[in-house]
Enzyme design. Structure first.
Site, PDB file in Angstrom:
ATOM      1  N   GLU A 156       0.919  -1.268   0.162  1.00 31.00           N
ATOM      2  CA  GLU A 156       0.023  -0.008  -0.052  1.00 31.00           C
ATOM      3  C   GLU A 156       0.881   1.306  -0.031  1.00 31.00           C
ATOM      4  OE1 GLU A 156      -4.423  -1.329   1.576  1.00 31.00           O
ATOM      5  OE2 GLU A 156      -3.252  -0.240   3.198  1.00 31.00           O
ATOM      6  N   GLN A 246     -10.410 -21.361   7.899  1.00 34.70           N
ATOM      7  CA  GLN A 246     -10.044 -22.641   7.866  1.00 34.70           C
ATOM      8  C   GLN A 246      -8.738 -22.928   8.711  1.00 34.70           C
ATOM      9  OE1 GLN A 246     -10.169 -25.072   4.382  1.00 34.70           O
ATOM     10  NE2 GLN A 246     -11.530 -23.592   3.613  1.00 34.70           N
ATOM     11  N   ASP A 276     -17.088  -8.957  11.769  1.00 34.50           N
ATOM     12  CA  ASP A 276     -16.617  -8.329  10.476  1.00 34.50           C
ATOM     13  C   ASP A 276     -15.057  -8.864  10.571  1.00 34.50           C
ATOM     14  OD1 ASP A 276     -15.641  -6.433   8.765  1.00 34.50           O
ATOM     15  OD2 ASP A 276     -15.717  -4.734  10.282  1.00 34.50           O
ATOM     16  N   ASP A 282      -4.663  -8.367   8.708  1.00 27.97           N
ATOM     17  CA  ASP A 282      -3.442  -7.539   9.407  1.00 27.97           C
ATOM     18  C   ASP A 282      -3.243  -7.785  10.659  1.00 27.97           C
ATOM     19  OD1 ASP A 282      -3.403  -6.153   6.711  1.00 27.97           O
ATOM     20  OD2 ASP A 282      -4.966  -4.813   7.554  1.00 27.97           O
ATOM     21  N   ALA A 312     -10.070 -10.508  16.742  1.00 26.99           N
ATOM     22  CA  ALA A 312     -10.457  -9.551  15.657  1.00 26.99           C
ATOM     23  C   ALA A 312     -11.697  -9.384  14.842  1.00 26.99           C
ATOM     24  CB  ALA A 312      -9.194  -9.020  14.773  1.00 26.99           C
ATOM     25  N   GLY A 317     -14.592  -3.333  12.211  1.00 23.26           N
ATOM     26  CA  GLY A 317     -13.578  -2.471  12.148  1.00 23.26           C
ATOM     27  C   GLY A 317     -12.329  -3.344  12.091  1.00 23.26           C
TER      28      GLY A 317
END
Length: 334
Positions: A156, A246, A276, A282, A312, A317
């Protein structure tokens, strides 16, 4: 047979460590809306309230590592808009050092994210100030890179800057972990010559190696020893291939003695009620960076990452869903 994994001890090693992680790359404001279904081309769907959340692949990785106690230094650029102050303060509050982050005239990076009722998402990325992270900036922060134990990179940021950061780290003996995302089917030779570990998902791996996905999505059907060998031939002796819910495969061309000499080991995902999945990959990488900095093996770092990424998935978010070591243990470890 896998030996028992003491996740509490792993977290303790990370939080008591003094070596640093350097993460260079993107910081984005994520404009996020929840919908029942993802829109098809030309279709309009109703969504819930718009939320502006802190994101960016590199910032997410830095935040996830800092949340579990690692010493993290963020490298990259923010704009001069209101989002810049928001992104800066969010990372600083998570415990990430922002001393080397530059301010560039203009807007900060942004993404537009749609999340459906099944926790799947679509993401559109606008680079903004992230596109201004040039090789000159990278050289200006080279001491921070050289003093780190491990460097995290992705795509990125401009590729020439990613290459420069990897080159500086490699020459200094700093371990380099590349997340091939946004995905590049062919990695530049300068990248392959300067990284130590590759992190990809199953679809990215199969595309890189020109492998057809397995029938029925059963990735256990693949010859993972062969996958490890082919990645080694590309220049990646060690790799982690994530499979979402998985689990993941940890690959090492030198083999795992305790796995009958196979060059792979499989990790099951942690079962959670997903809300989410934005930023879970990340979080996985951030945890690996933290584990490596604490001298955990790649395999044990990935074992830790399964829990960090699983936690997470239980919140909305990216950075806003990341947990501390205590929160992760309390929720996922019996």
């Amino acid at each position: 047979m896998n030996e028992p994994f003491d996740i509490r001890n792993a977290f303790e090693k990370i939080s008591s460590g003094t070596r640093t992680i350097a993460v260079i790359g993107s910081m984005n404001a994520d404009y996020t809306v929840e919908t029942e279904t993802l829109p098809q081309p030309g279709e309009t769907v109703n969504g819930g309230p718009l939320q502006i959340l802190a994101g960016g692949k590199s910032a997410n990785q830095a935040s996830a590592a800092a949340h579990i106690g690692a010493q993290v230094k963020m490298l990259g650029a923010l704009g001069t808009d209101d989002n810049a102050d928001f992104l800066f303060s969010t990372l600083a509050q998570a415990g990430v050092s922002m001393d080397s982050v530059a301010r560039m005239e203009g807007t900060s990076g942004t993404t537009v994210i749609t999340v459906d009722a099944h926790a799947e998402n679509t993401i559109v990325y606008s680079a903004g100030s992230n596109a201004k992270v040039n090789p000159e900036y990278v050289r200006s922060v080279q001491r921070t890179i050289q003093e780190a134990a491990v460097l995290g990179i992705c795509f990125e940021s401009p590729v020439e800057s990613v290459i420069e950061a990897a080159r500086i780290a490699h020459r200094a003996g700093v371990k380099v972990l590349l997340n091939n995302s946004p995905f590049r089917p062919e990695l530049p030779a300068e990248i392959l010559a300067n990284i130590d570990i590759l992190l990809v998902n199953e679809h990215e791996m199969s595309h890189m190696l020109h492998l057809a996905p397995p029938t029925g999505g059963d990735w256990a059907q693949l010859d993972w020893d062969g996958v490890a060998q082919r990645l080694c031939e590309l220049g990646c002796d060690q790799a982690v291939v994530t499979l979402g819910s998985q689990g993941a495969y940890v690959l090492d061309a030198n083999g795992f003695v305790e796995n009958d000499g196979h060059s792979w080991r499989f990790l099951k995902a942690v079962k959670v009620k997903a809300v989410d999945t934005t930023g879970c990959g990340d979080a996985f990488m951030g945890a690996i960076l933290a584990g490596l900095t604490a001298d955990l093996s790649l395999y044990d770092s990935a074992r830790l990452a399964v829990y960090v990424a699983g936690y997470a998935a239980t919140g909305l978010g990216a950075q806003s869903s990341y947990g501390t070591s205590k929160q992760i243990v309390d929720l996922l470890v019996s």
